[in-house]
Design a protein around this motif. Structure first.
Motif, PDB file in Angstrom:
ATOM      1  N   LEU A 170      -9.098  -5.206 -10.454  1.00 13.53           N
ATOM      2  CA  LEU A 170      -7.776  -4.796  -9.989  1.00 13.53           C
ATOM      3  C   LEU A 170      -7.840  -3.519  -9.160  1.00 13.53           C
ATOM      4  O   LEU A 170      -7.018  -3.319  -8.274  1.00 13.53           O
ATOM      5  N   VAL A 171      -8.819  -2.656  -9.436  1.00 11.08           N
ATOM      6  CA  VAL A 171      -8.958  -1.422  -8.659  1.00 11.08           C
ATOM      7  C   VAL A 171      -9.291  -1.752  -7.207  1.00 11.08           C
ATOM      8  O   VAL A 171      -8.744  -1.147  -6.273  1.00 11.08           O
ATOM      9  N   LEU A 172     -10.161  -2.721  -6.995  1.00 10.59           N
ATOM     10  CA  LEU A 172     -10.531  -3.126  -5.642  1.00 10.59           C
ATOM     11  C   LEU A 172      -9.330  -3.669  -4.884  1.00 10.59           C
ATOM     12  O   LEU A 172      -9.109  -3.330  -3.717  1.00 10.59           O
ATOM     13  N   ILE A 173      -8.511  -4.446  -5.536  1.00 15.73           N
ATOM     14  CA  ILE A 173      -7.322  -4.996  -4.894  1.00 15.73           C
ATOM     15  C   ILE A 173      -6.300  -3.896  -4.635  1.00 15.73           C
ATOM     16  O   ILE A 173      -5.619  -3.890  -3.610  1.00 15.73           O
ATOM     17  N   GLY A 174      -6.192  -2.938  -5.541  1.00 14.80           N
ATOM     18  CA  GLY A 174      -5.288  -1.813  -5.327  1.00 14.80           C
ATOM     19  C   GLY A 174      -5.691  -0.986  -4.119  1.00 14.80           C
ATOM     20  O   GLY A 174      -4.846  -0.597  -3.305  1.00 14.80           O
ATOM     21  N   PHE A 175      -6.982  -0.720  -3.980  1.00 12.22           N
ATOM     22  CA  PHE A 175      -7.470   0.007  -2.801  1.00 12.22           C
ATOM     23  C   PHE A 175      -7.238  -0.801  -1.530  1.00 12.22           C
ATOM     24  O   PHE A 175      -6.905  -0.256  -0.484  1.00 12.22           O
ATOM     25  N   GLY A 176      -7.409  -2.122  -1.613  1.00 10.23           N
ATOM     26  CA  GLY A 176      -7.153  -2.967  -0.455  1.00 10.23           C
ATOM     27  C   GLY A 176      -5.687  -2.944  -0.046  1.00 10.23           C
ATOM     28  O   GLY A 176      -5.359  -2.884   1.142  1.00 10.23           O
ATOM     29  N   GLY A 177      -4.794  -2.967  -1.018  1.00 10.75           N
ATOM     30  CA  GLY A 177      -3.361  -2.889  -0.716  1.00 10.75           C
ATOM     31  C   GLY A 177      -2.979  -1.548  -0.117  1.00 10.75           C
ATOM     32  O   GLY A 177      -2.183  -1.469   0.823  1.00 10.75           O
ATOM     33  N   ALA A 178      -3.567  -0.473  -0.639  1.00 12.45           N
ATOM     34  CA  ALA A 178      -3.281   0.857  -0.093  1.00 12.45           C
ATOM     35  C   ALA A 178      -3.827   0.995   1.317  1.00 12.45           C
ATOM     36  O   ALA A 178      -3.180   1.569   2.201  1.00 12.45           O
ATOM     37  N   ALA A 179      -5.029   0.471   1.558  1.00 14.49           N
ATOM     38  CA  ALA A 179      -5.617   0.530   2.898  1.00 14.49           C
ATOM     39  C   ALA A 179      -4.785  -0.285   3.885  1.00 14.49           C
ATOM     40  O   ALA A 179      -4.585   0.130   5.031  1.00 14.49           O
ATOM     41  N   LEU A 180      -4.294  -1.428   3.450  1.00 22.56           N
ATOM     42  CA  LEU A 180      -3.437  -2.245   4.310  1.00 22.56           C
ATOM     43  C   LEU A 180      -2.151  -1.504   4.653  1.00 22.56           C
ATOM     44  O   LEU A 180      -1.705  -1.521   5.802  1.00 22.56           O
ATOM     45  N   ALA A 181      -1.573  -0.828   3.664  1.00 18.74           N
ATOM     46  CA  ALA A 181      -0.335  -0.079   3.912  1.00 18.74           C
ATOM     47  C   ALA A 181      -0.565   1.046   4.918  1.00 18.74           C
ATOM     48  O   ALA A 181       0.256   1.283   5.801  1.00 18.74           O
ATOM     49  N   ILE A 182      -1.678   1.736   4.788  1.00 18.30           N
ATOM     50  CA  ILE A 182      -1.984   2.835   5.714  1.00 18.30           C
ATOM     51  C   ILE A 182      -2.293   2.289   7.107  1.00 18.30           C
ATOM     52  O   ILE A 182      -1.851   2.830   8.121  1.00 18.30           O
ATOM     53  N   TRP A 183      -3.060   1.198   7.180  1.00 19.55           N
ATOM     54  CA  TRP A 183      -3.478   0.634   8.460  1.00 19.55           C
ATOM     55  C   TRP A 183      -2.288   0.082   9.239  1.00 19.55           C
ATOM     56  O   TRP A 183      -2.153   0.300  10.440  1.00 19.55           O
ATOM     57  N   VAL A 184      -1.389  -0.606   8.568  1.00 20.95           N
ATOM     58  CA  VAL A 184      -0.248  -1.218   9.233  1.00 20.95           C
ATOM     59  C   VAL A 184       0.878  -0.214   9.456  1.00 20.95           C
ATOM     60  O   VAL A 184       1.667  -0.358  10.378  1.00 20.95           O
TER      61      VAL A 184
END
Length: 55
Positions: free
Chosen positions: A18-32
């Motif tokens: 779940l930590v990996l998915i959380g980081f992916g969601g945060a990175a997506l939010a920052i990138w977009v």
């Protein structure tokens, strides 16, 4: 969401941490440039398998 009588909702965590998915969601939010609050439900749905069954 309130299930109807005779309906079973299972939330099964996926194999990815779940930590990996959380980081992916945060990175997506920052990138977009989207707000993190908008991305959190999507990250939750990606990390959990939802199964609906009739009993």
């Amino acid at each position: 969401m309130v299930p109807r009588p005779g309906l079973r909702i299972d939330l099964i965590p996926r194999e990815l941490p779940l930590v990996l998915i959380g980081f992916g969601g945060a990175a997506l939010a920052i990138w977009v440039g989207a707000e993190t609050v908008a991305v959190v439900p999507l990250a939750f749905l990606v990390s959990v398998r939802v199964r609906l069954r009739r009993i």
